[in-house]
Design an enzyme around this catalytic site. Structure first.
Site, mmCIF file in Angstrom:
data_model
loop_
_atom_site.group_PDB
_atom_site.id
_atom_site.type_symbol
_atom_site.label_atom_id
_atom_site.label_comp_id
_atom_site.label_asym_id
_atom_site.label_seq_id
_atom_site.Cartn_x
_atom_site.Cartn_y
_atom_site.Cartn_z
ATOM 1 N N CYS A 38 55.198 33.301 48.216
ATOM 2 C CA CYS A 38 54.897 34.711 48.476
ATOM 3 C C CYS A 38 54.418 34.780 49.925
ATOM 4 C CB CYS A 38 53.844 35.233 47.510
ATOM 5 S SG CYS A 38 52.228 34.570 47.820
ATOM 6 N N LYS A 59 41.185 42.020 37.771
ATOM 7 C CA LYS A 59 42.622 41.706 37.630
ATOM 8 C C LYS A 59 42.784 40.220 37.333
ATOM 9 C CE LYS A 59 45.197 40.876 41.490
ATOM 10 N NZ LYS A 59 45.958 39.615 41.490
ATOM 11 N N ASN A 60 42.084 39.377 38.085
ATOM 12 C CA ASN A 60 42.324 37.936 37.979
ATOM 13 C C ASN A 60 41.654 37.276 36.784
ATOM 14 O OD1 ASN A 60 43.949 38.182 40.158
ATOM 15 N ND2 ASN A 60 42.575 37.207 41.625
ATOM 16 N N ARG A 83 52.760 28.390 47.337
ATOM 17 C CA ARG A 83 52.209 28.583 45.976
ATOM 18 C C ARG A 83 52.897 27.664 44.947
ATOM 19 N NH1 ARG A 83 49.914 33.699 46.008
ATOM 20 N NH2 ARG A 83 48.638 33.034 44.245
ATOM 21 N N ASP A 98 40.137 35.397 48.748
ATOM 22 C CA ASP A 98 40.557 36.780 48.475
ATOM 23 C C ASP A 98 39.691 37.812 49.188
ATOM 24 O OD1 ASP A 98 41.674 36.323 45.022
ATOM 25 O OD2 ASP A 98 42.495 35.738 46.955
ATOM 26 N N ARG A 132 48.918 46.719 43.238
ATOM 27 C CA ARG A 132 48.927 45.569 42.319
ATOM 28 C C ARG A 132 47.507 45.206 41.913
ATOM 29 N NH1 ARG A 132 52.375 40.571 44.154
ATOM 30 N NH2 ARG A 132 51.500 39.997 42.141
#
Ligand code: EPZ
Length: 416
Positions: free
Chosen positions: A115, A22-23, A120, A303, A395
């Site tokens: 978030c 994803k990243n 952020r 993460d 997500r």
């Protein structure tokens, strides 16, 4: 809203295919704005954030086609506006800033709010782009950026920022002259973005080190490129093998990109080895506690912090977790404690005392990786765990319950 209902206690055994990252896919999709022609991207995971990005690219004037895990992006008449309603659902939308300024000299991007895990900010992105000649105003929650032609500059970030590095990489490839970026993020996803840009004709060297040099070119051509595998999804499944006392073979697992995680899991008593088919992970005996401090790559990735903490909850002895990247990334702690975990938080540090077992309970997901941590705990817990608000999970994890059920898990997705 959906929830996952997990019956725990089954050792997972079998093989899992790791999806595309994803990243890495997110910045590469935004980088497609920079090319003349079509970016033909493979191994793009089917995730909520990817769908959101494709919607935003279409709003910005790109034609997007999706066929299985392949995505074709062809920029057309570009527009400059990334609306708040979309940006607030995915803060990575700020990655359109660099490409839009590089291509059309203007951008109107909603300032991404904070978030669950932290404020952020994007100050590093803006400060660095200003050094290249961009000018910004803040108006009604939108960042208005303008520039005639971005010019190469020598930029040093205050701290390694993944998104900041990616935005400046994308801004520099079409800039006038040379750009030197210092104190940059060294994450593999940044390297993947740089490699995609090079495939399109960009001149970049030093990606993966703390200093990247970019020589601007007049244009980039579309190219075919396969996104790297998702090291965080892979790391999550490594923990799934350990926490359930099973044995999993992960195909397309980026072993070298997970070195810090693998070393910690091996230190806890897991056996993790590479074979011709993939990475084999299993418990080689009782798990022992360990200490982890999250750091920019190649340090232990933030993460993976919530996921390894779930494993620590069932390890012998105590563990200490220090979260040095984000200011509020312990949202999973109170939920793990509802399942019987013994954790004490003081500031950015969590002390985990291992317990013999966790018990299933209704728990609430709060952010992407906290959700994964609760699923992992549910797989090991005695009884039934209900993880609510799993739109967070969708997500970043492609069909997680299907992948886990295929190796023995008992997970149902239900309407909440
Ligand atoms: C990326 O976020 C990832 N997201 C995050 O993954 C990941 O946790 C993070 O990098 C760190 O590895 C994507 O790649 C889409 P940063 P990003 O800029 O770029 C501070 C997930 O779960 N900072 O490297 O937003 C910031 O507050 C997500 O997949 C500034 O102060 O992270 C943080 O403390 C969550 N000013 C630190 O730097 C800035 O201008 C690192 O943030 C930018 C960042």
């Amino acid at each position: 809203m959906d929830k996952l209902v997990i019956e725990g206690g089954v050792p997972l055994t079998g093989s899992i295919d790791v999806s595309g990252s994803k990243n890495a896919a997110l910045p590469i999709l935004f980088a497609a704005i920079l090319v003349d022609g079509t970016a033909d991207l493979g191994n793009v995971p089917r995730l909520r954030d990817i769908q959101t990005t494709l919607r935003l690219l279409e709003m910005l004037g790109c034609d997007c086609q999706r066929e299985a895990d392949r995505v074709l992006v062809t920029p057309g008449q570009l527009k400059a506006e990334a609306p708040y309603d979309l940006v607030r659902t995915m803060r990575a939308s700020v990655l359109c800033l660099g490409p839009l300024l590089a291509r059309i000299g203007q951008a109107r991007v909603a300032l991404p709010g904070g978030c669950a895990i932290g404020a952020r900010p994007v100050d590093q992105h803006l400060k660095a782009l200003e050094q290249m000649g961009a000018r910004f105003e803040l108006e009604e929650g939108y960042i208005l950026g303008r520039c005639r032609q971005l010019k190469g500059a020598h930029i040093t970030f205050d701290m390694p920022t993944v998104g900041g590095t990616e935005n400046l990489l994308m801004a520099s490839v079409l800039a006038e002259g040379e750009t030197v970026l210092e104190n940059v993020a060294r994450e593999p996803e940044v390297v993947d973005l740089a490699n995609f840009l090079v495939a399109c004709g960009a001149q970049i060297e030093g990606q993966g080190t703390s200093c990247i040099r970019i020589r601007g070119v007049s244009s980039l051509q579309g190219a075919a490129y396969a996104v790297m595998p998702d090291r965080i999804e892979a790391g999550t499944f490594l923990v799934a093998a350990g926490i359930t006392g099973g044995e999993l073979l992960l195909r397309q697992c980026p072993f070298s990109d997970l070195e810090a995680v693998i070393l910690k899991l091996q230190g806890m008593g897991m056996s993790i080895t590479t074979t011709a088919e993939g990475v084999l992970a299993r418990c080689a005996g009782p798990l022992r506690g360990t200490d982890v401090t999250t750091r920019p790559h190649p340090g232990f990735p933030t993460d993976m912090q919530a996921q390894i903490m779930a494993l620590m909850c069932l390890a012998e002895g105590s563990s200490v977790v220090e979260e040095s990247i984000f200011e509020n990334r312990f949202m999973h702690v109170l939920e793990l404690m509802r399942m019987g975990a013994q954790i004490r938080v003081s500031g950015h540090t969590a002390m985990v005392r291992g317990v013999r077992r966790l018990t299933g309970a209704p728990v609430m997901a709060s952010d992407l990786r906290a959700s994964a941590s609760l699923v992992l705990a549910g797989l090991a817990a005695r009884g039934v765990t209900e993880v609510r608000r799993i739109y967070h999970l969708d997500r970043g994890y492609e069909q997680i319950e299907h992948k886990l059920n295929a190796v023995g898990a008992r997970i149902r997705r239900e309407q909440e």
